[in-house]
Motif scaffolding. Structure first.
Motif, mmCIF file in Angstrom:
data_model
loop_
_atom_site.group_PDB
_atom_site.id
_atom_site.type_symbol
_atom_site.label_atom_id
_atom_site.label_comp_id
_atom_site.label_asym_id
_atom_site.label_seq_id
_atom_site.Cartn_x
_atom_site.Cartn_y
_atom_site.Cartn_z
ATOM 1 N N SER A 181 -4.073 -3.364 8.826
ATOM 2 C CA SER A 181 -4.464 -4.008 7.570
ATOM 3 C C SER A 181 -4.439 -3.051 6.391
ATOM 4 C CB SER A 181 -5.869 -4.620 7.694
ATOM 5 O OG SER A 181 -5.873 -5.676 8.628
ATOM 6 N N ILE A 182 -4.629 -1.769 6.658
ATOM 7 C CA ILE A 182 -4.538 -0.770 5.600
ATOM 8 C C ILE A 182 -3.753 0.433 6.110
ATOM 9 C CG2 ILE A 182 -6.686 -1.451 4.443
ATOM 10 C CD1 ILE A 182 -8.065 0.913 5.728
ATOM 11 N N GLU A 183 -3.126 1.123 5.182
ATOM 12 C CA GLU A 183 -2.392 2.350 5.476
ATOM 13 C C GLU A 183 -2.900 3.441 4.548
ATOM 14 O OE1 GLU A 183 0.157 3.117 7.560
ATOM 15 O OE2 GLU A 183 0.450 1.131 8.459
ATOM 16 N N VAL A 184 -3.154 4.621 5.093
ATOM 17 C CA VAL A 184 -3.500 5.765 4.247
ATOM 18 C C VAL A 184 -2.258 6.161 3.463
ATOM 19 C CG1 VAL A 184 -4.279 8.152 4.203
ATOM 20 C CG2 VAL A 184 -5.279 6.544 5.854
ATOM 21 N N GLN A 185 -2.356 6.127 2.146
ATOM 22 C CA GLN A 185 -1.195 6.448 1.298
ATOM 23 C C GLN A 185 -1.674 6.876 -0.081
ATOM 24 O OE1 GLN A 185 1.648 3.228 0.249
ATOM 25 N NE2 GLN A 185 3.259 4.633 0.908
ATOM 26 N N ASP A 186 -1.294 8.056 -0.488
ATOM 27 C CA ASP A 186 -1.685 8.570 -1.801
ATOM 28 C C ASP A 186 -1.223 7.629 -2.905
ATOM 29 O OD1 ASP A 186 -2.517 10.927 -3.626
ATOM 30 O OD2 ASP A 186 -0.466 10.478 -4.252
ATOM 31 N N ALA A 187 -1.998 7.576 -3.978
ATOM 32 C CA ALA A 187 -1.672 6.690 -5.097
ATOM 33 C C ALA A 187 -0.290 6.983 -5.668
ATOM 34 C CB ALA A 187 -2.736 6.819 -6.191
ATOM 35 N N GLY A 188 0.126 8.247 -5.675
ATOM 36 C CA GLY A 188 1.452 8.572 -6.176
ATOM 37 C C GLY A 188 2.541 7.906 -5.364
ATOM 38 N N SER A 189 2.402 7.935 -4.047
ATOM 39 C CA SER A 189 3.363 7.258 -3.179
ATOM 40 C C SER A 189 3.349 5.753 -3.419
ATOM 41 C CB SER A 189 3.041 7.545 -1.710
ATOM 42 O OG SER A 189 3.269 8.900 -1.398
ATOM 43 N N GLN A 190 2.174 5.206 -3.665
ATOM 44 C CA GLN A 190 2.098 3.773 -3.945
ATOM 45 C C GLN A 190 2.792 3.424 -5.255
ATOM 46 O OE1 GLN A 190 -1.704 1.745 -3.096
ATOM 47 N NE2 GLN A 190 -2.452 3.668 -2.218
ATOM 48 N N HIS A 191 2.730 4.320 -6.225
ATOM 49 C CA HIS A 191 3.431 4.075 -7.487
ATOM 50 C C HIS A 191 4.954 4.112 -7.293
ATOM 51 C CE1 HIS A 191 0.260 3.582 -10.394
ATOM 52 N NE2 HIS A 191 -0.355 4.681 -9.983
#
Length: 387
Positions: A181-191
């Motif tokens: 349901s969730i993945e650890v991912q830095d905000a930069g990668s999400q952008h």
């Protein structure tokens, strides 16, 4: 363990980290984990103390020290220096001619081409503690429901499915992580994924998928409709994607293992057909020092030149896969102009203007994100278009 034995154990670990950095071996966190596995007698307090010494010593040195002993002494920590007393299992007694490493934030290879925007505050933020960011997987969870289950955290601005959490021990065992349901991912990668803007029904190619963190974000944006191909030249990394995709509800991802130098041949069936190609290129990782500070010890001018050439090679392949009107998103977790702004200028294709983006700073033909300015890992992101 005695305090002196903890210091000596840290020196032993640092010696391994230094050798690995010079030989392009295992990262520091892997070496530390392996040492703990083989030294079960070390209790929780011992492990905590050793981690502190190792990581504080690494963070204190931009340049690779001569050895672990010189590195620990170079931190200037008096409490640790007092342990060099020759006691049982502790460091040998200090000598007058003993070398001590010189602390520095930036490695020489980076300082020589320090970008004009990188003031002292920005530089310090590159080594600050990183937050715990997660991406809520829309294929498996509703953002509001996931936040209710987590019970804490704050939304990440401009990321509808991003959440910033306080550091949590054993977070990888949380039920929302285990069920996808969730993945650890830095905000930069999400952008990077937000800027890529994958759409349902598109043909999307993740050309440097690795273990698939950004691939899964693309799959969620496509709502499991369309065709998504994840590629990499590293079998071990790519093999981690399939179980992650199944857990995330993104089973339709195609995985392709590519041979270096034969990428174009192995992608010939989709040449000129892709709506979107993501090139999350291999890089120096200067934007991730707060998570992996030992990366500063690994690079030489020769290694940097090689990775820059590889970036150009991969982008050329990516552009050949685009259909007319298609788009290529080039991303590196690096803040070096040689891997970002200067690379884009040399690609010879049009780049979208990034001035309307809600985060980052325009840097040439792309967008620069930094820990201080944007509270993300350091990233350079550019969106290129194919006529």
């Amino acid at each position: 363990m005695t305090p002196a034995a903890r210091v000596q154990s840290s020196i032993d670990i640092l010696d391994k980290v230094i050798i690995a950095a010079r030989d392009n071996g295992a990262p520091a966190d892997a070496i530390l984990s392996e040492w703990f596995k083989s030294h079960r007698f070390a209790g929780s307090k011992d492990r905590a103390a050793i981690r502190e010494i190792v990581w504080e010593t690494i963070r204190a040195h931009g340049n690779c020290p001569v050895n672990g002993r010189a590195a620990v002494l170079g931190t200037g920590n008096r409490a640790w220096a007092e342990m060099f007393d020759g006691s049982t299992y502790g460091p040998a007694t200090l000598s007058d001619s003993e070398p001590r490493s010189v602390p520095s934030l930036l490695p020489d290879w980076f300082a020589q081409s320090r970008p004009d925007w990188l003031d002292d505050a920005e530089a310090a933020a590159l080594l600050a503690r990183a937050p715990l960011d997660v991406r809520i997987n829309r294929l498996k969870a509703d953002p509001a429901e996931a936040r209710a289950v987590l019970g804490e955290g704050e939304p990440i601005p401009h990321l509808d499915h991003g959440l910033r959490l306080p550091p949590m021990a054993q977070f990888d065992q949380h039920e929302l992580v285990r069920n996808g349901s969730i993945e650890v991912q830095d905000a930069g990668s999400q952008h990077v994924g937000r800027i890529a803007g994958a759409q349902p029904g598109e043909l999307v190619i993740d050309l440097c998928a690795g273990a698939g963190g950004k691939t899964l974000a693309l799959a969620a944006d496509m709502q499991a409709r369309g065709r998504l191909i994840a590629c990499d030249t590293n079998r071990a990394r790519l093999s981690k994607l399939r179980p992650r995709a199944e857990r995330a509800g993104a089973e339709g991802i195609e995985c392709r293992l590519l041979d270096p130098g034969r990428e174009a041949e192995l992608m010939a069936d989709v040449t000129g057909q892709a709506d979107l190609v993501l090139v999350d290129a291999p890089c120096s990782g200067t934007g991730t020092w707060r998570r992996s500070p030992d990366l500063r010890w690994r690079w030489t001018p020769e290694r940097l030149a090689a990775v820059e050439a590889l970036q150009r090679h991969i982008v050329a392949i990516g552009l050949s896969l685009l259909k007319p009107g298609g788009r290529l998103v080039y991303a590196v977790c690096s803040i070096r102009d040689a891997e970002g702004r200067d690379q884009v200028e040399g690609f010879g294709v049009a780049s979208d203007h990034m001035s309307q983006q809600p985060v980052g700073r325009v840097r040439g033909g792309g967008l620069l994100l930094t820990p201080l300015h944007d509270r993300t890992d350091g990233f350079f992101i550019a969106r290129l278009s194919q006529d």
